[in-house]
Write an enzyme that holds these catalytic residues in place. Sequence first.
Site, PDB file in Angstrom:
ATOM      1  N   CYS A  85       0.815  -1.217   0.000  1.00  0.00           N
ATOM      2  CA  CYS A  85       0.000   0.000   0.000  1.00  0.00           C
ATOM      3  C   CYS A  85       0.847   1.265   0.000  1.00  0.00           C
ATOM      4  CB  CYS A  85      -0.960  -0.012   1.179  1.00  0.00           C
ATOM      5  SG  CYS A  85      -2.140  -1.367   1.082  1.00  0.00           S
ATOM      6  N   HIS A 340      -8.980   4.387  -1.443  1.00  0.00           N
ATOM      7  CA  HIS A 340      -7.648   3.784  -1.356  1.00  0.00           C
ATOM      8  C   HIS A 340      -7.335   2.883  -2.538  1.00  0.00           C
ATOM      9  CE1 HIS A 340      -3.991   2.211   0.097  1.00  0.00           C
ATOM     10  NE2 HIS A 340      -4.436   1.272   0.906  1.00  0.00           N
TER      11      HIS A 340
END
Lengths: 405, 482
Positions: A85, A340
Site C-alpha cells: 500500500c 484507497h
Amino acid sequence: MSSHGIRDRVAIVGMGCTPFGEHWTRSADDLLIDAVGEAVTSAGITLDDIDAYWFGTQASGVSGLTLSRALHLPNKPVTRVENMCATGSEALRNACYAVASGAYDVAMAVGVEKLKDSGMSGLSGTVIPGAGDDSRGEITAPANFSLLAPAYAAKYGLAEAEMKDVITRIAWKNHVNGARNPRAQFRKEVSPERIRSAPIVAGMLGVFDCSGVSDGSAAAIVVRAEDAYKYTDKPIFVKALSFVAGPADGLLDPAYDFTTFPEVVASAQEAYRQAGITDPRTELALAEVHDCFTPTELVLMEDLGFSERGQGWKDVTSGAFDLDGSLPVNPDGGLKAFGHPIGASGLRMMFEAWLQLRGEAPPERTAKSVAEGRSLALTHNLGGGPGECVSFVSIVGSQLTDQKR
Amino acid sequence: MAGLIAYGAYVPYHRLARADVAAVLGTGGGKGTRAVASYDEDTTSLAVEASRVALARGGLRPRIGQLFLATAAPAYLDKTNATAVHAALGLDEHVLAADMAGSVRSGLGALVTAARSPVPTLAVLSDLRTGLPGGNDETTGGDGAAAFVFGGHRNGAPVIAELLAHDTVSDELLDRWRLPGAPTSRVWEERFAEEIYVSLADKALTAALDHAALDIAAIDHFVVSGLHARACAAVRRTAGVRPEAVTPDLAATIGNAGTAQPGLLLADVLDRARPGELIALVVLGDGAGVLLLRATDALPAHRSARPVAAQIAAGSAPVPYATYLTWRGLLNREPPRRPDPEPPYAPPAHRRTAWKYGFVASRCEKCGTRHLPPDRVCTSCRSIDAMTDEPMEHVRGTVATFTVDRLAHTPSPPMLVVVVDYDDGGRFRCQLTDATEADAVIGARVEMTFRRTVTAAGIHNYFWKARPVRAGDTGQTEGTSG
C-alpha cells in the site's frame, strides 16, 4: 547513521490527481492518463520534458510498459515499483532520488490502481502464489488491522464501548473532511450513530471503519530545487523521505504488543532527523496518514509522535486532529473518505500537501495552521499490517530552509 | 507378551440434537444427540487427533513400526490418507503407512492386523457417518476416531491389555452398501441380516473363547459394535454374557461412528476397566470378529489422557441443523464475495511437511528464540542456519490479541483468528476452532489441533488451528516424540 537525506535538493513542481471512486467506465490507462495530463499541465510542460518515470501499481499492471504503452512514451526509462500500500510513495521516493543524484533533470512519479473491476469486496489483488498451505493464517485486511483494537483497549484500560467511540470519532472526522473534497470517493458526512451501528466486518470494525475500495491515479513532477521556480511560483520542497521494510517479526515475537507499528516509529524518527523537526505536533501544518482502518490512524498518532503513548485516544476524542484542531490529520478525507486505490494513495497524500501548502485547498477545508504560517506537511504511507509492514514518511515544505547544509 | 500398549479416542466437540432434525424437516429425529465432525474435520484429521491422544505418552512414537488407517469415508482415493496421519505424527519415514479404506469392516481389519503384527502397529479407526436429511443413518450415525497401538513383542513398553485370543468369520452378505461416490449408504430390509449376524457372532465368540479356554461367564466387559442396531442388540441380549457386563453403546450421546465405533467403545471400556478384567469386543459387519483382551496391572497408569466419557461431557451445545447440513455439504450456501480460497501447492507443501503436518517450529541455538513457522534466520540475533527443530503440537499458549473476520472465506463464517503466544516462547497467528466469538478473548488459553482448513480446487488443505482449553480437559502434558 549514514542515511543522508536530500533536504531541499528537489522540489515538486506539478501534480495531478483524479477523483477517487468507482470508475466503472474508465480503465487504469484512462486514470493514469488523466493524472499525468493534469500534472504536466500544472507544471506548464509536456511529456517531452520528462526524462524518466517511476510507476507504482500493486496489481493493475506489470513492468514499465503499463505506463509507456498507455502514454506511448518514446523510449523513455520507466521503472515499475511495488511496495504494497506504500507503492505510490515508493514511486515518488525513487523519482526524487533520481533527480537528486543528478541523473535526470525532470522525473515523474505516477501511481494507479483499478480495484473495482475485480468484483470483490476489499482488496483482492493477491501477490505471488504463495505456499498456499494455510500456514500463514491468511486473513482479510480489515481483520488484520482490527487486531490492534482489543490490544490497544486492553493496554490502556479502555472498555470496548469506549474504544468503539474513539475509532468512530476518527471515521466521523475523516468523513467530515471528505465531504468538503470534490475529488473524494465519499462526500457525505456520516453521523457517529450510523458509523457505530454499521454492519461489522471484522473484530470491532464496521463498514465505516474501513477505507474506501476505489479506483484512481495521481502523479507528481520532480525537478532540482534550484530549477523549481522555472516551473511554478509555488513549488514544494522535499525535506525528508524515509522508508523502511520491517523485519516482519511481530507475528513471531511475543514482545510485540499490537499497539504500535515499530516500522512507523523508525521511519518517522528518520524523517524528522532528515528534516530537522523536533516537535512534529507543533511544527507541522498538517499530516496525511495511512488510515486504512480507523484503529490504524489512532496508533499512528502515537507512532508519528503527535501524541504521547496511551494518550492518542484522548487527543482524537478532544478533536486535536480535526480540520480546526492543533494538527489537522487527513484534511482531504484520508483513505477512509478519499478512497484507497493502492498504488495511487501515497501520491494522493502528497497531492493534498501540495494543495494545502500552496493555499489551493478549498477554503472550507484549508488547514488553519497554514494560514497561521506553518509551512510543513507530512505524508505517511504503510503497507502490510500489524507485526509486519513497510512504512514511508515524507516531509515537504513550501519554503527553503535557511540553514547551511 | 503381546497386546495393547496404548490407546486413545477422539470425539469431535460438536453435537447435533436429533430433535432439531424433526423440528426443521417435520420428520426424522429422535432423542439425544450425535457427535458431529466440525466443518474443518475429516476422517484424516479425526484420525490424527485420536492418534495424538494414544501417543501422548513420551517415547511411543519412535517405536511404531507400521500404521493402518481404517475408514469408510476416506478423504482421498488413490492417494493414501495414512501418510497424512504419518506426517502429522512425525513418524519415521521407514514406517509403513497404508489405508484400509472403503468398508466399515476395515476397522476390524486394522485392529486384527495390528494385533497379529510382529512389529508395534498403530491401528487408527476413523469415520464420518452421513445419511440423507431426515433419514435414520443421519440421526443414528456419529463421527469419531480411535487409535490403538499393539506391540510389546520386543520392547519394554508395558502391555496394558493382553490379547488372549481373536477370531473372525467372513460372510459375503448384502446388508449395507454404497457405490463409490455416493454420499450415503443403502441397507437391505433389517430383519434379513439380524439372524445371520447373531449366528456369526456366536461362531466367532465361541471360537475365541475356546482358544483362550475361557467361559462366556468370565467376560467382564462385553462390547458389541456394528451398524446393524437390531443385530447388535440381539447379540448383547442372547450371547449369554452376564447382564452387568454388557457395555453401553453410547448411541444416545454420540451416535454410531461406523468404522470407528468398535474403537470408541473399546477405548471407553479401557478408560475404566480394572486389572485382570476380561474384555470381549464383538464387531458385526460382513461377518463377525472377536477380540478377547485382559486388562493388566499396567492399565491404570497408562490410560488415555482424554477419556471418552470426558470428551462426551465436554461436547458443545448442539449446533443448529442448518449449520450441520452446511458443514456436511448438504446445504449449498452463498459464498462471500471474495477470491476463491487458494489450494495448497504441492512443492511448498512437500518442502515444509514437518511444519505443515507436524507443526514443528525451530529454536535458535544461539539465543533461544523460538520461530513459528521455522525460520533459517533468527529474528532476534539474526544467526543463520543455527536452528534446531522444536515440535509444538503439545505446547499450549495464551491469546495475545484476536479478531473475528466476517469477510474471509470459510465454510463456517465468521472466521475466528487469534494471535497465540506459546508457553516458553514463540508466537503464531492462526484460526481458532471449536469455539464461539465469546472464546476469542485476550488471555484465553488454547491448545493446538490438526484440521482440514479448506478444500480448494479438489485439494484438501490440512493445517493446525488453536482450540480453547476447556475445563475438564485433562490434557496431554507429556512430551511429543521424545
